[in-house]
Design a protein around this motif. Structure first.
Motif, mmCIF file in Angstrom:
data_model
loop_
_atom_site.group_PDB
_atom_site.id
_atom_site.type_symbol
_atom_site.label_atom_id
_atom_site.label_comp_id
_atom_site.label_asym_id
_atom_site.label_seq_id
_atom_site.Cartn_x
_atom_site.Cartn_y
_atom_site.Cartn_z
ATOM 1 N N ARG A 111 1.717 42.308 -38.302
ATOM 2 C CA ARG A 111 0.790 43.142 -39.083
ATOM 3 C C ARG A 111 -0.560 42.454 -39.266
ATOM 4 O O ARG A 111 -1.609 43.104 -39.232
ATOM 5 C CB ARG A 111 1.405 43.516 -40.428
ATOM 6 N N GLU A 149 -2.479 42.792 -36.034
ATOM 7 C CA GLU A 149 -2.955 44.170 -35.868
ATOM 8 C C GLU A 149 -4.194 44.431 -36.724
ATOM 9 O O GLU A 149 -5.155 45.057 -36.261
ATOM 10 C CB GLU A 149 -1.840 45.145 -36.237
ATOM 11 N N ARG A 150 -4.178 43.943 -37.961
ATOM 12 C CA ARG A 150 -5.339 44.150 -38.841
ATOM 13 C C ARG A 150 -6.576 43.466 -38.290
ATOM 14 O O ARG A 150 -7.662 44.054 -38.259
ATOM 15 C CB ARG A 150 -5.034 43.629 -40.252
ATOM 16 N N LEU A 159 -7.259 42.489 -35.183
ATOM 17 C CA LEU A 159 -7.708 43.050 -33.918
ATOM 18 C C LEU A 159 -8.335 44.429 -34.090
ATOM 19 O O LEU A 159 -9.248 44.794 -33.330
ATOM 20 C CB LEU A 159 -6.533 43.134 -32.940
ATOM 21 N N SER A 160 -7.876 45.200 -35.070
ATOM 22 C CA SER A 160 -8.434 46.540 -35.283
ATOM 23 C C SER A 160 -9.915 46.470 -35.628
ATOM 24 O O SER A 160 -10.681 47.398 -35.328
ATOM 25 C CB SER A 160 -7.670 47.263 -36.393
ATOM 26 N N ARG A 178 -9.449 46.438 -30.918
ATOM 27 C CA ARG A 178 -8.398 45.947 -30.030
ATOM 28 C C ARG A 178 -7.035 46.211 -30.655
ATOM 29 O O ARG A 178 -6.902 46.467 -31.855
ATOM 30 C CB ARG A 178 -8.565 44.444 -29.788
ATOM 31 N N THR A 179 -5.979 46.124 -29.835
ATOM 32 C CA THR A 179 -4.608 46.301 -30.322
ATOM 33 C C THR A 179 -3.752 45.124 -29.868
ATOM 34 O O THR A 179 -4.100 44.397 -28.937
ATOM 35 C CB THR A 179 -3.994 47.605 -29.788
ATOM 36 N N TYR A 180 -2.618 44.963 -30.522
ATOM 37 C CA TYR A 180 -1.673 43.887 -30.219
ATOM 38 C C TYR A 180 -0.446 44.520 -29.579
ATOM 39 O O TYR A 180 0.278 45.290 -30.214
ATOM 40 C CB TYR A 180 -1.308 43.159 -31.503
ATOM 41 N N ASP A 181 -0.188 44.202 -28.306
ATOM 42 C CA ASP A 181 0.913 44.839 -27.582
ATOM 43 C C ASP A 181 2.226 44.093 -27.784
ATOM 44 O O ASP A 181 2.913 43.745 -26.820
ATOM 45 C CB ASP A 181 0.573 44.950 -26.094
#
Length: 413
Positions: free
Chosen positions: A351, A354-355, A357-358, A362-365
């Protein structure tokens, strides 16, 4: 500065010709024709906020991006050599990267190289390191390789932390320097690779994950600044680790063949820096003399024999630590695959990534490669955080860590 009886020719003094060349370069303030200019920075995105300016040149921005990553802050809680010693005077990895930056800047200034790029590479080169130093790196690699056939090395993870998990649009030159700091360290001459674009770099990074030493052993920096950091890494730790071994009570002042004991650190910082400058000034590669190279290799080998192979996680606690890395890997992988939102890997890693990178679109795969996500999580831990997590998940593990008084709060299995 004391004399090293095993390297009498390394006097710690520049020749008159080299001294004059360095003085002229420093007085003029001009960069060497072989330096990497800030205007040459190559980025994945040409975002306006990352453009080169007089106040904040490209590689200054890189250094700032790196020191503001959470992973940079965590290096102060990661082992350099000694893991289970309640002694705040022993070096941690956060200090090590600063010492590397200091050594590399001294060499770079004398050679007229880009000090901002040198600093960025030095500060970021170990940001992907595991808890418990190189022993932890080995334990995590064993767990990862057994499950995927891929290989974990901290230099490759450093690139991933900055470029993927951080999403910070750091330059190719800085990322390349971080990747290539770890390879055939013991080289007398370092020449640049000619790398000039991200497509090739990405293929090299992928090959490091897939083939391990097969790719890493052939890495070369694309800039002289990267070459300087690579040799400065060993210069920074070869004497400092001896001081720590003596301070920790592992060895006495008379334990080393050169007879200098802890004073070897000051001798090394002076003598090796001078040797590199003497043999590199005005040239398009970074080199040492034969005597300097042989002494650096000898001293590193002696450290491995008397210090690194005798550290706590390489001796009595080694097998237990390796088992914990393996067991924790399975535990976090199971939580990830089960989608357990209350687990530590979700709450304190996924989490958060994700925060962050947003913010950069961007996103975390994490779902596409769960084993890599577990590697991202475990390698990010400080020593204490790893121990706290293990104690929350495996209560019996508490007996393995009797020397630490603090294990953190709020860790959920």
């Amino acid at each position: 500065m004391g004399r090293n009886k095993l390297a009498p020719g390394l006097t710690g003094e520049l020749s008159p010709a080299a001294s004059a060349a360095v003085a002229e370069r420093v007085d003029s303030g001009a960069l060497s024709p072989f330096a990497c200019k800030s205007s040459s920075a190559i980025r994945r995105s040409s975002a306006e906020r990352d453009r080169d300016t007089a106040l904040r040149p490209s590689f200054v921005r890189d250094a700032e991006k790196i020191v503001h990553l959470p992973a940079y802050n965590r290096m102060s809680g990661k082992t350099q050599v000694f893991s289970f010693r309640a002694n705040d005077d022993l070096s941690r990895r956060g200090l090590h990267v600063q010492l590397v930056a200091r050594v590399a800047r001294d060499i770079g200034r004398a050679l007229g190289l880009n000090l901002d790029l040198i600093e960025a590479i030095a500060l970021g080169h170990d940001i992907g390191h595991t808890p418990f130093g190189h022993a932890g790196e080995r334990f995590l690699n064993d767990a990862y390789h057994a499950r995927t056939g891929r290989w974990f090395f901290h230099n490759v993870q450093s690139v991933r932390v900055i470029d993927v998990l951080g999403g910070r649009n750091v330059s190719l030159q800085t990322l390349d320097g971080c990747l290539t700091h770890n390879g055939e360290f013991e080289q007398q001459v370092f020449e640049t690779s000619g790398l000039a674009e991200f497509d090739t770099f990405d293929r090299v990074v992928a090959s490091c994950w897939e083939t391990g030493e097969g790719a890493i052993g052939h890495l070369r920096p694309m800039t002289l600044e990267g070459c300087v950091v690579r040799i400065s890494d060993i210069i920074a730790y070869v004497g400092k680790d001896r001081q720590d071994a003596i301070r920790a009570g592992l060895l006495g002042e008379d334990a080393f063949d050169d007879g200098l004991g802890g004073a070897y650190n000051s001798w090394a910082l002076q003598s090796f820096v001078v040797d590199v400058v003497e043999n590199s000034v005005g040239r398009d590669r970074i080199a040492m003399s034969k005597e300097g190279f042989e002494e650096l290799r000898r001293a590193k080998h002696e450290n491995y024999e008397k210090i690194y192979g005798a550290g706590e996680v390489n001796s009595g606690l080694g097998r237990e630590c390796a088992q914990l890395f393996d067991a924790l890997f399975d535990h976090e992988l199971e939580a990830l695959r089960a989608g357990d939102e209350s687990s530590a890997i979700f709450c304190q890693h996924v989490r958060g990534c994700e925060r962050r990178l947003s913010h950069y679109g961007r996103t975390y795969d994490w779902e596409d490669d769960p084993e890599q996500t577990v590697v991202d999580f475990i390698s990010s831990m400080t020593d204490d955080y790893f121990m706290a997590t293990c104690q929350a998940v495996f209560p019996d593990s508490a007996k393995l860590f009797p020397l630490r008084g603090y294990f953190g709060d709020g860790v959920r299995p």
